[in-house]
Design an enzyme around this catalytic site. Structure first.
Site, PDB file in Angstrom:
ATOM      1  N   ASP A 262      -1.491 -19.033  13.297  1.00 15.44           N
ATOM      2  CA  ASP A 262      -0.269 -19.558  13.903  1.00 15.44           C
ATOM      3  C   ASP A 262      -0.195 -19.155  15.382  1.00 15.44           C
ATOM      4  OD1 ASP A 262       2.699 -19.634  14.630  1.00 15.44           O
ATOM      5  OD2 ASP A 262       2.704 -20.510  12.632  1.00 15.44           O
TER       6      ASP A 262
ATOM      7  N   HIS B  65       0.859  -1.185   0.000  1.00 13.69           N
ATOM      8  CA  HIS B  65       0.000   0.000   0.000  1.00 13.69           C
ATOM      9  C   HIS B  65       0.890   1.227   0.000  1.00 13.69           C
ATOM     10  CE1 HIS B  65       0.963   0.942   4.190  1.00 13.69           C
ATOM     11  NE2 HIS B  65       0.727  -0.343   4.499  1.00 13.69           N
TER      12      HIS B  65
ATOM     13  N   SER C  70       3.179  -4.815   7.104  1.00 15.20           N
ATOM     14  CA  SER C  70       2.733  -4.527   5.736  1.00 15.20           C
ATOM     15  C   SER C  70       3.836  -4.893   4.748  1.00 15.20           C
ATOM     16  CB  SER C  70       2.396  -3.042   5.590  1.00 15.20           C
ATOM     17  OG  SER C  70       1.275  -2.704   6.349  1.00 15.20           O
TER      18      SER C  70
END
Length: 267
Positions: free
Chosen positions: A171, A47, A186
């Site tokens: 997890d 992004h 990110s």
């Protein structure tokens, strides 16, 4: 230096005032998603980098990517996003950033910049190959060690924008350490069936175990569209396309950086 022209506005008391909003630089921790050794190009985040106050995409004049180490983790909680905290290695830049767009940040690094840390090259999945079900992400949440963690692709969404996948962290180790997805993750690569399918982009604030991802092919398309543009279009064509996309580019970007983007030498 940058020369700008502004027109003062009169306040209610008749006094003329001039306001200026200036943000000259910013820095943060994120994750490199992929690196192409043939072109020296890398992509990260999945992004764009936006202004913290206005949420607008930041115009990029120049930038650098450097090594970092994660020192601490603020665990994500419902209603409050977590984050990775760490230190930058300010002694040397690994490479340069040249693009900040909705699909991520992109740049180049010289040969050998990543040393022996590259690992094995992976094929990139086509959008139609991505499916709901088990997957993994590669993330660095302690020191400079990258580990693989299990996630679940719960929904394949629209192929528009940078929120193409909905995923949930399953997890136990990662849930214990971070609470799920946190800021700084990110760009973490998402793998499925031995292929790179995307990158983590956003966390759901009301459920930090879940978040969004972008398809890897979208990030790669951005890179190679720009590479093709650089080699197939003339400087004049690139300049015309750039000024059409950003009419104020001459006021925002120094001529030296503009000349570098166009592939010409400033006079």
């Amino acid at each position: 230096t940058m020369d700008l022209t502004a027109e003062p506005e009169a306040g209610e008391d008749g006094t003329y005032r001039l306001g200026a909003w200036v943000r000259d630089s910013m820095a943060g921790i994120g994750t490199v998603t992929f690196y192409d050794p043939q072109s020296g190009t890398f992509g990260a985040l999945g992004h764009g980098i936006t202004d913290v106050d206005t949420a607008q995409l930041m115009p990029l004049s120049q930038g650098a990517v450097m090594a970092s180490r994660v020192k601490a983790v603020k665990k994500g909680e419902t209603g409050a996003a977590g984050e990775l905290r760490g230190d930058f290695d300010l002694t040397a830049d690994l490479g340069t950033l040249n693009t900040n767009c909705d699909c991520g940040v992109f740049g180049t690094v010289p040969d050998g910049a990543f040393g022996e840390e590259l690992g094995t090259a992976l094929p990139v999945a086509k959008p139609e190959e991505v499916q709901e079900g088990k997957a993994t992400i590669l993330a660095n949440v302690a020191g400079d060690t990258v580990e693989e963690y299990e996630v679940e692709i719960t929904q394949v969404l629209s192929q528009e924008g940078n929120r193409n996948l909905l995923l949930t962290v399953t997890d136990p180790k990662l849930l214990e350490t971070t609470g799920g997805i946190v800021q700084g993750m990110s760009g973490s690569p998402i793998l499925q069936n031995g292929k790179l399918i995307g990158a983590v982009t956003h966390v759901l604030v009301n459920d930090p175990t879940s978040g969004y991802g972008i398809l890897a092919e979208h990030m790669l398309a951005e890179v190679y569209e720009r590479l093709l543009d650089r080699y197939a279009a003339s400087p004049q064509q690139r300049y015309e396309a750039l000024t059409e996309r950003c009419p104020d580019v001459l006021q925002l970007v120094p001529l030296r950086e503009l000349a570098s983007y166009l592939g010409v030498r400033p006079e």
